[in-house]
Design an enzyme around this catalytic site. Structure first.
Site, short mmCIF file in Angstrom:
data_model
loop_
_atom_site.label_atom_id
_atom_site.label_comp_id
_atom_site.label_asym_id
_atom_site.label_seq_id
_atom_site.Cartn_x
_atom_site.Cartn_y
_atom_site.Cartn_z
N CYS A 504 43.52 38.43 41.52
CA CYS A 504 42.87 39.75 41.48
C CYS A 504 41.47 39.63 40.92
O CYS A 504 40.49 39.96 41.57
CB CYS A 504 43.66 40.69 40.59
SG CYS A 504 45.26 41.13 41.22
N GLU A 506 40.77 36.89 38.29
CA GLU A 506 40.83 35.80 37.33
C GLU A 506 39.63 34.88 37.51
O GLU A 506 39.55 34.14 38.50
CB GLU A 506 42.14 35.01 37.50
CG GLU A 506 43.35 35.73 36.90
CD GLU A 506 44.14 36.57 37.90
OE1 GLU A 506 43.51 37.08 38.85
OE2 GLU A 506 45.35 36.73 37.75
#
Lengths: 891, 86
Positions: A504, A506
Site C-alpha cells: 500500500c 510501505e
C-alpha cells in the site's frame, strides 16, 4: 450479435452484469474512453469469479514427495519447476499481454506447504484443529463483500473455498488430499510445534484470539510489501541468468570462501535457480506452443495475432527483450511468476515508467511503436494486474486485504543525479489509469518539489476521476526514513533516490542498475530489500488501551491476555505508562513468535525465484533467507487505530484525570457497558442504559484529533515518539532493529469489531478510523488544514509511513479551479512534512445507493486505506466506514 | 456428454465459463460441446491412468511407481502422456 453483446448476455444470465449512474459531478468532463480491447478484458473481469484450482499444488506436492532427502532449497526448486511446467496454458483471445497466474483469468491456488487447513470444509478435522488456534481468530470477524467476483457461497458445481474462491467440485477431492499430505509438514504446523515450546506461547495465543494482533506473517504472506526488481530478466534474459548461475556453480563448488556457515549453501542455491528458471521457461513455451497450434488451425480466424504472440514468447523465454512490447510482456511474466512462488500480497511493480524507459524512448524515436499502441498495452496491463488474486485465509484476504493484492506502481521521484525522474511513459501510465479505471495497479506519486507542474496537474486530473489513485507520498520524508533505517547496511545518497513504494505505502529500499541499450546508458531502479510488513501485524491500539483499563483481561473472549496487576492508574501518566508496558510486551512476544515462523519458512520453504531477481543473491549465492538481499532491516510493527487511541487518551485525560468529572472506575464501567447501548446497535439502549448518558456525552464532547487542538496533538506526538522507540527495541530474525509501519489496510474493520467501547465515544464493535493520520469519521470539524496541523506535529520520517485519507465531494474539486486547489492542498500537506495523502472524490450519497443496490454498481471503485477496490468486493464494515468518513465540500 | 470445458478451443475465464476461440462467444464450461469440438487431453485419456477404488480419484503410473491423480486434470503439458484405449 457482437462478441461484446454476447459477453454481456452471458454475464446477465449469470446475474453478474451491472450498469450504474455516473458518480462524478455533472460539470466535470468525463474520462476519455477506454480502448476497445481493454474494455473487452475489463468486462470479462467483471464477469469473472475468483477461481482456485489445484494444478500447481498437485505437481508441486507430487514432485516434493518424489525428492525426499534432497537438499531443501533444491527439493523446493524441483517442486516449483514441475509446478510451473505443468500449468495449463491459456492465451485468452484478444489479449496482447498474455499469461496469468493459472489457467483462469482471475485464478489462484492454495499453497498447503505454507498453511493447509483454512481452506477445508468446516467439517474437516484439520479445519477444526486449525480453528482452535489463535491465528484463526481473525477469520471470524472478517467479512468479504458479497458481490463482484467473490464466491462467498457454493452454487452448482462450484464450491466456495475460504469464503472467497470458487473451485470446481471435481477438484475438491484433490484439495482435501493435498491438505492432508501437508499435515504436520507445513510452515504453519512446524512453526506451531516450536511455538508451543515458547514460555510466552499462551500469551501469544491470547493476543491472537483477542485480536490485539491480526495475523501471523510467517505462513500467511511471507513475502511482499516490497518492490520487485525486473533488471536481470530484462538485461540478461532467462538464458543469461542460467548461464550466470552455472558459471557461479563452477566457481563456488566445494568452497566456503571464508564463510563457514553459509559458504557451502551457495552451490545449492545456484543449482536451484537454474531449475526454477527452467520451469518458468517451460511455462512460457507451453503458451507459445498453444499459440502456434492455434495459428495453424483453420478454424481460428485471428491466426496472425497468435503467430505474433508465439514469436514474442519464443524470444523472451530465453532472451532479453528486443522492444517495448517484449519488455512489458516479460516484466509482467516475471511478476506473476514471482507471485506463484509464495503466498504474496504487495509485490509491487515499482517505477515501471523508468524501468521500461530505455525500450520506450528508443522504440518511439525509431517509429517501432506509437504512443497509441503503448496506451493500449498499458490499459490491457491494468486489467491483467487487476486479475491478480492471492489465495489466503478469510482473515487475511478479507480482513486485511479486502481482496486486493497491492501491485503498486510508483511514479515521479528523482533520478540518480537528483533531477526529476518524470518521463513521457509515466504520463502515459497516468493516462492509462484515467482511461481504464481498475483497482490495480494502483498508482503512487513520489512528490518532490522538483517534479514538473504539468505532471502534478495530470496526476490530480486522475485523482478527480474518482479512481482513488494516485496516492501522494513525500519523496524527501521517505528518503530520510530509508537513509536512517538502511544506512547501516550501506545505503547512500544515490541509492536512496531509487526509493519506491511496496504494498500500500510501505517505503522500500531500492537501488540503481546501469543498463546500456544501443550505446546509450540508463539507470534503472529496482527493489533491493526483503519483504516489509512482516513481523507484527497489526497491533490494535484501542484494544491494548482497553486491556490496560481492564487489568489485562479481554472481556469479549474472557481471556486474561496479560497477567493481572490489580493496579488502577491514579494519573494520566500512570495510565499512559500502563498502555506502553502492555504494548511493548505484546510487541516482544509477537516479534519472537513471528521470527520463529519466518525461520521455519526460510529453512523449509526458501524463495528461489524471488531471491535470484534481487541484488545481490545471484552475485553472492545467498537466497533471501540467508540475507542475500542488499537490504535486510525490513521487518516492522504495524499499528491500527491511532486516531481512536489518541482521542480516547485525550478523553480520559480530560474527563477523568484533569476535570475529575468521573472516576476511572466509573468510566471503565461505562465503557464496558457500551455506554448503555445494545452491542452492535448505534441507537438501541439496554434497560437502564441511560445511566451512562453523562459519560457518553463527556466522551463525545472531549477534544478530538484532527482539529488543531494542542491537547490531543501533544498526545499524538507522545505516542509517535514512544512508538518509534518501542518498535526499535524489537529485533527481527535477521538481527536488525524493527520500526513503525502505520497503515491500517482493512484491519480497522475486524479489529474494531473486537474492541469494546472506547473513551472517545466510539461504541463497541465500531470500525476504527482508517490509516493513522485520518481523523475518526465526522470528528474533524475545522477543515483539512486544521487536520494537517494535527497530523504533522511529529517527524514522519521516524516511521516507514503514515496514512491520511480525505474524502472530497466532486463539486469541491470541479473544474480548473478545483484542480488548482486540490494540488495546492496536497502540496501544503507535503510541505508541512506529511508523508502520505490520498483522496476519495465521491459523493457519499452514491455510496449509500451502491450499498443498497450493489448489482448496479459493479464498476464503482473507492479508496480504502492504501488501495483502491471495487465497492462490491469490500465487506460491509469497511463500506460503512468509507461512507461515514468526513466529506469535504469546500476547502 | 462432451462439455465446452473439455475442448481445445475453450479458453477458461473462471471456474464456470470461458470463451470459445472459434466463435469468440462466451460459453458456460459445463454445457454440451458444439460440433466444432476438439478434445482436450485429460488424465483419464492416458494409458498410464487407471481409476482408483474411490470414484473421483485415479492412479497415475506415468512417472514410475504410483501416485494419485484426478481424471479431469489437463494432460496437455504432461511429458509422460500416452494415448489410452478409446
Amino acid at each position: 450479435m457482437s462478441n461484446w453483446e454476447r459477453n454481456r448476455k452471458i454475464l446477465a444470465e449469470k446475474g453478474l452484469l451491472g450498469g450504474r449512474e455516473k458518480s462524478m459531478g455533472d460539470e466535470e468532463p468525463q474520462p476519455r474512453e477506454i480502448c476497445p480491447s481493454a474494455e473487452v478484458m475489463r468486462q470479462r473481469f467483471f464477469g469473472a469469479l475468483s477461481s482456485a484450482d489445484v494444478e500447481f499444488p498437485y505437481w508441486y506436492t507430487r514432485t516434493w514427495n518424489q525428492w525426499e532427502g534432497e537438499v531443501p532449497v533444491v527439493r523446493r526448486a524441483r517442486a516449483l519447476k514441475a509446478a510451473f511446467s505443468h500449468l495449463s496454458p491459456n492465451v485468452i483471445p484478444g489479449e496482447k499481454i498474455v499469461m496469468q497466474k493459472t489457467r483462469h483469468m482471475r485464478g489462484s491456488f492454495p499453497m498447503p506447504w505454507l498453511s493447509e487447513s483454512f481452506f477445508l470444509a468446516k467439517e474437516d478435522e484439520l479445519y477444526q484443529q486449525a480453528a482452535a488456534c489463535g491465528s484463526a481468530s481473525a477469520d471470524e470477524l472478517s467479512q468479504f463483500g458479497s458481490g463482484g467476483g467473490n464466491v462467498t457461497q457454493s452454487f452448482g458445481d462450484v464450491v466456495s473455498i475460504a469464503g472467497k474462491f470458487g473451485m470446481h467440485k471435481q477438484e475438491i477431492p484433490a484439495l482435501i488430499r493435498l491438505a492432508h499430505e501437508w499435515q504436520g509438514k507445513s510452515v504453519e504446523d512446524i512453526s506451531r510445534r516450536y511455538e508451543k515450546m515458547s514460555p510466552h506461547f499462551e500469551r501469544k495465543e491470547n493476543l491472537m484470539k483477542s485480536l490485539v494482533c491480526m495475523f501471523d506473517s510467517g505462513f500467511t504472506l511471507p513475502l511482499g510489501r516490497e518492490v520487485i526488481d525486473y533488471y536481470l530478466p530484462l538485461s540478461l534474459g532467462f538464458e543469461g541468468i542460467k548461464r550466470k548461475a552455472r558459471e557461479k556453480m563452477d566457481e563456488v563448488f566445494g568452497q566456503a570462501s571464508g564463510d563457514g556457515i553459509r559458504g557451502m549453501d551457495r552451490f545449492y542455491f545456484y543449482h536451484a535457480s537454474v531449475l526454477v528458471v527452467e520451469g518458468i521457461q517451460k511455462w512460457i513455451l507451453n503458451h507459445r506452443d498453444q499459440c502456434l497450434a492455434l495459428a495453424q488451425d483453420p478454424k481460428i480466424s485471428d491466426t496472425q495475432h497468435y503467430r505474433e504472440i508465439a514469436e514474442r514468447l519464443d524470444w523472451i523465454a530465453c532472451n532479453p527483450p528486443r522492444d517495448f512490447r517484449e519488455a512489458l510482456q516479460l516484466s509482467y511474466i516475471v511478476h506473476i511468476a514471482s507471485l506463484n512462488e509464495d503466498a504474496i500480497s504487495g509485490m509491487s511493480i515499482g517505477r515501471l515508467g523508468q524501468v521500461l524507459w530505455p525500450w520506450f524512448e528508443q522504440d518511439i524515436a525509431s517509429g517501432a511503436i506509437c504512443e497509441d499502441e503503448v496506451l493500449e498495452l498499458l490499459q490491457q496491463y491494468r486489467v491483467k494486474i487487476t486479475c491478480i488474486d492471492c489465495f489466503a485465509s478469510a482473515g487475511v484476504v478479507g480482513g486485511v486485504l479486502s481482496g486486493n493484492t497491492f501491485n503498486n506502481l510508483t511514479l515521479g521521484g528523482l533520478k540518480k543525479d537528483g533531477s526529476s525522474a518524470v518521463n513521457r511513459l509515466e504520463w502515459l501510465i497516468v493516462e492509462a489509469g484515467i482511461r481504464c479505471p481498475t483497482p490495480q495497479p494502483t498508482l503512487s506519486v513520489l512528490y518532490d518539489e522538483r517534479l514538473e507542474e504539468g505532471f502534478l496537474r495530470k496526476a490530480i486530473e486522475c485523482v478527480k476521476t474518482g479512481a482513488g489513485y494516485p496516492a501522494w507520498m513525500n519523496n524527501r520524508v521517505g528518503m530520510d526514513f530509508l537513509l536512517e533505517q538502511y544506512g547501516p547496511e550501506g545505503m547512500n545518497r544515490e541509492d536512496v533516490r531509487a526509493i519506491a513504494i511496496g504494498g500500500c505505502l510501505e517505503t522500500s529500499p531500492c537501488i540503481w542498475h546501469a543498463y546500456e541499450r544501443n550505446g546509450k546508458r540508463y539507470d534503472i531502479p529496482g527493489g533491493a530489500g526483503q519483504p516489509t510488513s512482516v513481523g507484527v501485524h497489526f497491533l490494535a491500539l484501542p484494544k491494548l488501551l482497553e486491556l490496560a483499563l481492564n487489568d489485562g483481561r479481554d472481556l469479549r473472549t474472557g481471556l486474561q491476555v496479560f497477567p493481572a496487576h490489580g493496579k488502577k492508574a491514579t494519573s494520566y501518566r500512570e495510565l499512559w505508562q500502563a498502555f506502553c508496558e502492555l504494548a511493548e510486551q505484546a510487541m516482544q512476544v509477537l516479534t519472537r513468535a513471528n521470527n520463529l515462523q519466518h525461520d521455519i519458512w526460510r529453512k523449509n520453504n526458501p524463495a528461489v525465484f524471488n531471491s535470484l531477481l534481487k541484488p545481490d543473491c545471484l552475485e553472492t549465492g545467498l537466497h533471501v533467507g540467508l540475507m542475500g538481499y542488499r537490504f535486510n532491516a525490513t521487518f516492522n510493527v504495524e499499528s491500527c487505530g491511532t486516531a481512536n487511541l489518541v482521542n480516547a487518551l485525550a478523553s480520559l485525560r480530560q474527563n477523568v484525570f484533569e476535570s475529575q468529572q468521573f472516576t476511572l472506575a466509573e468510566m471503565i464501567q461505562a465503557l464496558n457497558a457500551n455506554f448503555g447501548f445494545v452491542p452492535g446497535s448505534l441507537f438501541e439502549r439496554q434497560p437502564g442504559g441511560e445511566r451512562f448518558d453523562r459519560e457518553y456525552a463527556a466522551c463525545l464532547a472531549a477534544p478530538k484529533y484532527g482539529n488543531d487542538d494542542p491537547l490531543v496533538d501533544s498526545i499524538l506526538v507522545d505516542y509517535e515518539q514512544w512508538f518509534a522507540r518501542a518498535t526499535r527495541q524489537c529485533e527481527s530474525l535477521y538481527g536488525k532493529k524493527m520500526y513503525p509501519c502505520q497503515i491500517s489496510v482493512s484491519t480497522h474493520g475486524p479489529q474494531g469489531a473486537a474492541t469494546l467501547a472506547s473513551a472517545d465515544g466510539r461504541l463497541s464493535g465500531v470500525t476504527y478510523a482508517d490509516g493513522s493520520m485520518s481523523a475518526f469519521p465526522g470528528t474533524d470539524r475545522n477543515g483539512p488544514y486544521a487536520l494537517f496541523e494535527s497530523a504533522t506535529g511529529w517527524d514522519h520520517a521516524s516511521s516507514q509511513n503514515s496514512q491520511m485519507n480525505l474524502k472530497m465531494h466532486p463539486q469541491a474539486v470541479a473544474g480548473e479551479e478545483g484542480t488548482r486547489k486540490l494540488l495546492a492542498l496536497t502540496r501544503a500537506y507535503m510541505r508541512k512534512g506529511g508523508f502520505h495523502i490520498q483522496y476519495n472524490v465521491v459523493d457519499s450519497n452514491v455510496l449509500k445507493r451502491a450499498q443498497e443496490h450493489p448489482e448496479a454498481y459493479r464498476d464503482l471503485m473507492v479508496r480504502v486505506a492504501g488501495f483502491t477496490q471495487y465497492w462490491v468486493e469490500i465487506g460491509k464494515p469497511i463500506q460503512d466506514e468509507v461512507i461515514a468518513r468526513t466529506e469535504y465540500r469546500r476547502f | 456428454m462432451r462439455q465446452h470445458q473439455d475442448c481445445f478451443y475453450y479458453s477458461p475465464i473462471d471456474v464456470t465459463h470461458g470463451v470459445c476461440r472459434v466463435s469468440g462467444d462466451p460459453v458456460l464450461g459445463d454445457k454440451e460441446a458444439c460440433d466444432q469440438h476438439r478434445p482436450l487431453l485429460r488424465c483419464r485419456d492416458c494409458a498410464h491412468y487407471s481409476p482408483d477404488s474411490q470414484q473421483e480419484m485415479g492412479i497415475c503410473r506415468g512417472f514410475g511407481g504410483e501416485y494419485w491423480t484426478i481424471p479431469s486434470f489437463n494432460a496437455t503439458t504432461c511429458e509422460k502422456f500416452a494415448p489410452g484405449e478409446e
